[in-house]
Structures are given as C-alpha cells and as structure tokens.
Design an enzyme around this catalytic site. Structure first.
Site, mmCIF file in Angstrom:
data_model
loop_
_atom_site.group_PDB
_atom_site.id
_atom_site.type_symbol
_atom_site.label_atom_id
_atom_site.label_comp_id
_atom_site.label_asym_id
_atom_site.label_seq_id
_atom_site.Cartn_x
_atom_site.Cartn_y
_atom_site.Cartn_z
ATOM 1 N N GLU A 1 -63.812 20.776 -41.287
ATOM 2 C CA GLU A 1 -62.887 19.655 -41.081
ATOM 3 C C GLU A 1 -62.020 19.900 -39.851
ATOM 4 O O GLU A 1 -61.716 18.973 -39.105
ATOM 5 C CB GLU A 1 -61.984 19.489 -42.318
ATOM 6 C CG GLU A 1 -62.715 18.939 -43.536
ATOM 7 C CD GLU A 1 -61.964 19.174 -44.845
ATOM 8 O OE1 GLU A 1 -61.851 20.350 -45.257
ATOM 9 O OE2 GLU A 1 -61.502 18.201 -45.450
ATOM 10 N N MET B 1 -64.095 28.777 -59.387
ATOM 11 C CA MET B 1 -65.468 28.822 -59.897
ATOM 12 C C MET B 1 -65.992 30.253 -60.023
ATOM 13 O O MET B 1 -66.814 30.535 -60.889
ATOM 14 C CB MET B 1 -66.365 27.968 -58.984
ATOM 15 C CG MET B 1 -67.727 27.689 -59.524
ATOM 16 S SD MET B 1 -67.779 27.015 -61.210
ATOM 17 C CE MET B 1 -67.466 25.277 -60.967
ATOM 18 N N LEU C 1 -67.549 19.970 -52.676
ATOM 19 C CA LEU C 1 -67.015 20.606 -53.878
ATOM 20 C C LEU C 1 -66.052 21.716 -53.494
ATOM 21 O O LEU C 1 -66.448 22.859 -53.261
ATOM 22 C CB LEU C 1 -68.171 21.177 -54.723
ATOM 23 C CG LEU C 1 -69.364 20.235 -54.988
ATOM 24 C CD1 LEU C 1 -70.459 20.956 -55.765
ATOM 25 C CD2 LEU C 1 -68.900 18.981 -55.732
ATOM 26 N N HIS D 1 -61.725 12.904 -48.264
ATOM 27 C CA HIS D 1 -62.584 13.952 -47.681
ATOM 28 C C HIS D 1 -63.526 13.369 -46.631
ATOM 29 O O HIS D 1 -64.583 13.946 -46.337
ATOM 30 C CB HIS D 1 -63.456 14.649 -48.756
ATOM 31 C CG HIS D 1 -62.706 15.449 -49.769
ATOM 32 N ND1 HIS D 1 -63.011 15.414 -51.118
ATOM 33 C CD2 HIS D 1 -61.672 16.314 -49.645
ATOM 34 C CE1 HIS D 1 -62.208 16.227 -51.773
ATOM 35 N NE2 HIS D 1 -61.383 16.785 -50.909
ATOM 36 N N ASN E 1 -53.984 21.393 -41.298
ATOM 37 C CA ASN E 1 -54.467 20.761 -42.525
ATOM 38 C C ASN E 1 -53.470 21.158 -43.614
ATOM 39 O O ASN E 1 -53.578 22.216 -44.224
ATOM 40 C CB ASN E 1 -55.890 21.283 -42.806
ATOM 41 C CG ASN E 1 -56.492 20.714 -44.079
ATOM 42 O OD1 ASN E 1 -55.796 20.135 -44.910
ATOM 43 N ND2 ASN E 1 -57.791 20.910 -44.234
ATOM 44 N N ARG F 1 -54.619 16.590 -40.303
ATOM 45 C CA ARG F 1 -55.338 15.907 -41.355
ATOM 46 C C ARG F 1 -54.318 15.078 -42.121
ATOM 47 O O ARG F 1 -53.294 15.609 -42.577
ATOM 48 C CB ARG F 1 -55.984 16.918 -42.296
ATOM 49 C CG ARG F 1 -56.664 16.257 -43.478
ATOM 50 C CD ARG F 1 -57.218 17.283 -44.441
ATOM 51 N NE ARG F 1 -57.869 16.628 -45.566
ATOM 52 C CZ ARG F 1 -57.874 17.094 -46.817
ATOM 53 N NH1 ARG F 1 -57.258 18.226 -47.095
ATOM 54 N NH2 ARG F 1 -58.484 16.446 -47.773
ATOM 55 N N ARG G 1 -57.970 18.423 -61.379
ATOM 56 C CA ARG G 1 -57.970 16.968 -61.614
ATOM 57 C C ARG G 1 -59.127 16.560 -62.527
ATOM 58 O O ARG G 1 -60.230 17.093 -62.392
ATOM 59 C CB ARG G 1 -58.090 16.224 -60.278
ATOM 60 C CG ARG G 1 -56.859 16.337 -59.411
ATOM 61 C CD ARG G 1 -57.085 15.758 -58.019
ATOM 62 N NE ARG G 1 -56.835 16.771 -57.006
ATOM 63 C CZ ARG G 1 -57.202 16.673 -55.736
ATOM 64 N NH1 ARG G 1 -57.840 15.605 -55.305
ATOM 65 N NH2 ARG G 1 -56.947 17.647 -54.899
HETATM 66 N N1 LIG Z 1 -67.854 32.894 -53.655
HETATM 67 C C1 LIG Z 1 -67.491 31.826 -54.360
HETATM 68 N N2 LIG Z 1 -68.163 31.493 -55.481
HETATM 69 C C2 LIG Z 1 -67.810 30.428 -56.205
HETATM 70 N N3 LIG Z 1 -66.788 29.603 -55.892
HETATM 71 C C3 LIG Z 1 -66.096 29.882 -54.782
HETATM 72 C C4 LIG Z 1 -66.398 30.996 -53.959
HETATM 73 N N4 LIG Z 1 -65.512 31.004 -52.929
HETATM 74 C C5 LIG Z 1 -64.697 29.941 -53.110
HETATM 75 N N5 LIG Z 1 -65.042 29.275 -54.230
HETATM 76 C C6 LIG Z 1 -64.403 28.080 -54.790
HETATM 77 O O1 LIG Z 1 -63.949 27.256 -53.729
HETATM 78 C C7 LIG Z 1 -62.669 26.720 -54.056
HETATM 79 C C8 LIG Z 1 -61.897 26.394 -52.791
HETATM 80 O O2 LIG Z 1 -62.661 25.533 -51.986
HETATM 81 P P1 LIG Z 1 -62.066 24.895 -50.640
HETATM 82 O O3 LIG Z 1 -63.120 24.021 -50.072
HETATM 83 O O4 LIG Z 1 -61.516 25.969 -49.781
HETATM 84 O O5 LIG Z 1 -60.923 24.018 -51.291
HETATM 85 P P2 LIG Z 1 -59.641 23.290 -50.729
HETATM 86 O O6 LIG Z 1 -59.936 22.921 -49.298
HETATM 87 O O7 LIG Z 1 -59.535 22.114 -51.623
HETATM 88 O O8 LIG Z 1 -58.516 24.276 -50.860
HETATM 89 C C9 LIG Z 1 -62.029 27.810 -54.894
HETATM 90 O O9 LIG Z 1 -61.070 27.261 -55.773
HETATM 91 C C10 LIG Z 1 -63.202 28.381 -55.658
HETATM 92 O O10 LIG Z 1 -63.382 27.656 -56.867
HETATM 93 C C1 LIG Z 2 -58.227 14.469 -50.828
HETATM 94 C C2 LIG Z 2 -58.323 15.792 -51.484
HETATM 95 O O1 LIG Z 2 -58.630 15.886 -52.644
HETATM 96 O O2 LIG Z 2 -58.115 16.862 -50.700
HETATM 97 P P1 LIG Z 2 -58.132 18.406 -51.154
HETATM 98 O O3 LIG Z 2 -59.526 18.695 -51.621
HETATM 99 O O4 LIG Z 2 -57.791 19.142 -49.875
HETATM 100 O O5 LIG Z 2 -57.106 18.552 -52.232
HETATM 101 MG MG LIG Z 3 -60.496 21.022 -48.648
#
Ligand SMILES: Nc1ncnc2c1ncn2[C@@H]1O[C@H](COP(=O)(O)OP(=O)(O)O)[C@@H](O)[C@H]1O
Ligand SMILES: CC(=O)OP(=O)(O)O
Ligand SMILES: [Mg+2]
Length: 408
Positions: free
Chosen positions: A390, A289, A215, A186, A12, A97, A247
């Site tokens: 995923e 967050m 989220l 997603h 990914n 992915r 974003r």
């Molecule tokens: N314990 C937590 N409490 C609140 N937010 C969290 C926690 N752990 C992770 N996050 C949030 O989750 C986000 C990452 O989510 P994730 O689904 O792994 O994103 P991506 O796949 O887009 O990298 C972090 O930027 C953070 O904001």
């Molecule tokens: C499509 C997309 O926003 O993917 P990611 O959350 O991994 O940045």
């Molecule tokens: Mg993601």
C-alpha cells in the site's frame, strides 16, 4: 540549479499505530521504513529500519508515545539520524492513507482545509480510522507546511462498483438522505494486488478477472473485472464482510437492535462489541493467526472454532465473487494472514476443485516475499500469493499528482 525533489514520505496511520516509508520515486527505492505501535499506551514501540546505502540495523524505542503527533515527531527524529530528516529539500510530498473518502474522493487529492473538513465529516463512518488519518495529516502539515500533503483513499478503487453491488436494499430516500451505501475499503491494496496478479500471469489488467482476498487485521475480499472493482465485502464502514481480527464482519442487522432491547446495550457499546471484541478475538481470545494456528495444533477447541468460522466465511465470499464474475482467472491472497498463513490458504480453497480451484501443498508451503502461483499446473484457475504494498502505491499516486506542481 537545484535538483528536483523526488522523495515521498508515506504515512499509514491506524487507530493505534503508524506505518511509514520514505521512498525515492526517481527509482522507486525505499530509503527507510518503520512502525510505531501501541500509541497511547505505556508500552509504545517504534521500530525504524534505515534501508538506503546498504541499510542498517533496525533501531527500537520503547516507552510511552501519547498520541499520533508525538509518534510522527519521533519518526522525524529517527529519519534525521539517518540524514533523511523531514527538513530535507529532496522531499517532494507527503502521502497519507485515508480510509474513508465517501463518494466525493475518487482520486488522490491534495489536502486543503476544505478536504480536511470533508474527511472529518466522514469520521462517523470510519471511527477507528479517519481520526488517526486526520491527526497524521495535521501533524505532517505542522512539520512541513510548505509541502503538498496528498490523501489517497481506501474507498477510491471501489467507486466503480455498479449500483446493484453498492446499494443496500433499504428505503431509497432514507439511504440517500444519510449517504448509506456500500463504499468498500483497502482499495489501494486491491488495486495494486489485482494489477500485480495480471503481471504475474503475463497479462494486462484489462484481460483478467481476479478475486482478491486482503487478509490482515482488517480483512476484505473484492471481485475485480478487467482492472475495475465490481464488488467488495466491506460496506458503509469497514465492519461488513469477512471475519477479522477483532471485527465480526457480516451479522444479521437484527443482532444490534436485539442487543439494545434485550441486553440494554447502547449504540456505542454495540459498536465496540462488533468492532473490537468480535471476530477472531471474540471467538477465541486471540486475533493473531499465528497464535490461533499454534492453539489449533495443540487441540484447543475454541481456537479451532474461530479458525473454522473464519474459513467458512472466506469460502462463501470466494463462491459469491466467482458467481459475480462468471469467469475467474485468479484467486489471490494478500496482507499479513494471506501472505503468511499457508493453512488459511489451504483450507479456504479445499473442496473447490469443481470450480477449477486447487492448491499445491509444496508450492503453498514456500515462504517468500515474491508474488507466486501456488496452484498445480492442471488447475483451470490460478491461485496466487501476491504481497501487497500500500505504501509504494500511495507514494506513486502522491508523486504522480504533485511532481508537476512541485517542479513548476
Ligand atoms: N507468519 C504469520 N502467520 C500467520 N499469520 C500472520 C503471520 N504474520 C502475520 N500474520 C497475521 O497478519 C496480521 C497482520 O496483518 P497486516 O496486513 O499487517 O494487518 P494490518 O495492516 O491490518 O495491521 C496479524 O494480526 C497476524 O494475524
Ligand atoms: C479499512 C481497514 O479495515 O483497514 P485496516 O485493515 O488497516 O484496519
Ligand atoms: Mg493493513
């Protein structure tokens, strides 16, 4: 007689990171997983966790990893340390992915030169994602040219959206000439999580209507009726919809030409503003967050504003998709923020009792990696937390597509 290969490596590749997992599809077990982050910076970091045979300590490497090719080579070395190298005859395929598949890719697809060219053609509508996905595929091809490489598209699950949801109300000829429509992203997560939610409720996917709130750093909502997506919040690109880490999500499109005319910004500068310097980071300087909640609890006003804008948008989409679906069986939270941030879940559902929605404070406070209902018994609609996976979903689709081919 040689044994049939049953292992799948899933990549990914994000704009500056690669998440990966090695799975054995004979029993769905995870053999290793890891993350390479801050690719292209001096402070790159690889964290690799062996999980087979009782698992082992997570190993870390820090120091510059210049690009995705170097990242994947480092991953291959770590896997080899565990006896799981990419040269293994047990490897059946590599699943990738791919974020944007346009209208053409509605199913997982074995990659050939023509498929690569099409993914490349879609770079302008997924500029943060498709280039990284392409690099991941090309590097994996170079390491194992004999193996099938399978692309699993974020857009695929959303191709069932009706025209009423997929069309922008702009001149049809212009839109069609440039393939401007709402694609959604997603999708692998929305598909997996909506199915797992049905299972959690003891129902078949065909029987339930679900609002999925993915989220993470990127964030999107979807309305899923009987297992099929009928609307989703991301559009032509992953910029539309919810407030995200960096974003903006929805803005009046006039903001863009106003910035061009009044602030003299170029299209590329506005692109960077809305994709990388907006959302939570634009509102308060942080996109994590956890950090935002810490600041809110200390009374920081900008963090509180960012949180409120984030929640307001989320609540609007819950209401919108409730109306789109007519009847809702579950609202489900997933991905990094959705799975972990109890205050986000509480605030997003607060005040929606008239819609049959409520969150039980004790259930919401539970920390767990398991799918769980967090609404009280009396609530008409279930509110749930369902961890997304995923990588598992990509591995399943990759194996389903290639097992026959490899065994033949
Ligand atoms: N314990 C937590 N409490 C609140 N937010 C969290 C926690 N752990 C992770 N996050 C949030 O989750 C986000 C990452 O989510 P994730 O689904 O792994 O994103 P991506 O796949 O887009 O990298 C972090 O930027 C953070 O904001
Ligand atoms: C499509 C997309 O926003 O993917 P990611 O959350 O991994 O940045
Ligand atoms: Mg993601």
């Amino acid at each position: 007689m040689s044994t049939t290969p049953t292992r799948v490596l899933v990549l990914n590749s994000g704009s500056s990171s690669v998440k990966y997992q090695l799975l054995d599809m004979a029993d769905g077990s995870r053999l290793a997983q890891g993350l390479v982050e801050r690719i292209g910076e001096d402070t790159s970091r690889l964290a690799h966790s062996p999980l087979h045979g009782g698992g082992g300590e997570t190993r870390e490497r820090t120091g510059p990893i210049p690009d995705h090719a170097a990242a994947l080579k480092a991953v291959a070395e770590e896997l080899a340390v565990d006896g799981l190298g990419l040269d293994s005859p047990e490897l059946a395929a590599i699943g990738h992915r791919v974020v944007h598949g346009g209208l053409r890719f509605t199913r997982p697809t074995v990659v050939d030169d023509e498929v690569l060219a099409e993914i490349e053609r879609l770079v302008p509508v997924a500029p943060l994602h498709n280039p990284a996905n392409l690099l991941g595929i090309r590097t994996a091809q170079a390491l194992r040219p004999d193996l099938p490489q399978v692309a699993v598209f974020d857009t695929a699950f959303h191709t069932t959206m009706p025209e009423a949801a997929a069309r922008y109300a702009i001149d049809v000829e212009t839109a069609d000439a440039h393939r401007i429509r709402r694609y959604g992203f997603h999708g692998t997560s929305h598909a997996y999580v909506s199915r797992e939610t049905a299972r959690l409720l003891g129902k078949e996917p065909e029987e339930v209507n679900v609002i999925v709130l993915h989220l993470g750093n990127g964030a999107s909502a979807s309305a899923v009726r009987g297992g099929r997506c009928v609307d989703t919040s991301m559009g032509l690109t992953p910029l539309e919809g919810l407030v995200m880490g960096t974003r903006s999500g929805d803005v009046d499109p006039a903001v863009t030409f106003h910035l061009k005319r009044v602030a003299g910004m170029s299209a590329d500068e506005i692109d960077v503003l809305l994709n990388k310097r907006s959302g939570l980071v634009g509102l308060c300087g942080d996109n994590d967050m956890r950090e935002i909640r810490r600041r809110v609890d200390e009374g920081d006003e900008r963090a509180a504003l960012a949180f409120d804008v984030y929640i307001h948008r989320l609540k609007k989409y819950i209401g919108a998709y409730y109306a789109v679906l007519g009847r809702v069986d579950a609202v489900v939270f997933t991905a990094g923020v959705g799975e972990n941030a109890a205050p986000v879940r509480e605030a997003a559902i607060a005040g929606l009792e008239e819609l049959g929605l409520a969150v039980d404070a004790d259930l919401n406070a539970v920390r767990s990696g398991e799918p769980r209902v967090i609404s009280p018994d009396y609530a008409r609609v279930a509110v749930a937390v369902v961890p997304t996976d995923e990588e598992l979903e990509i591995a399943r689709q990759t194996f389903a597509l290639t097992a026959g081919e490899v065994n033949a």
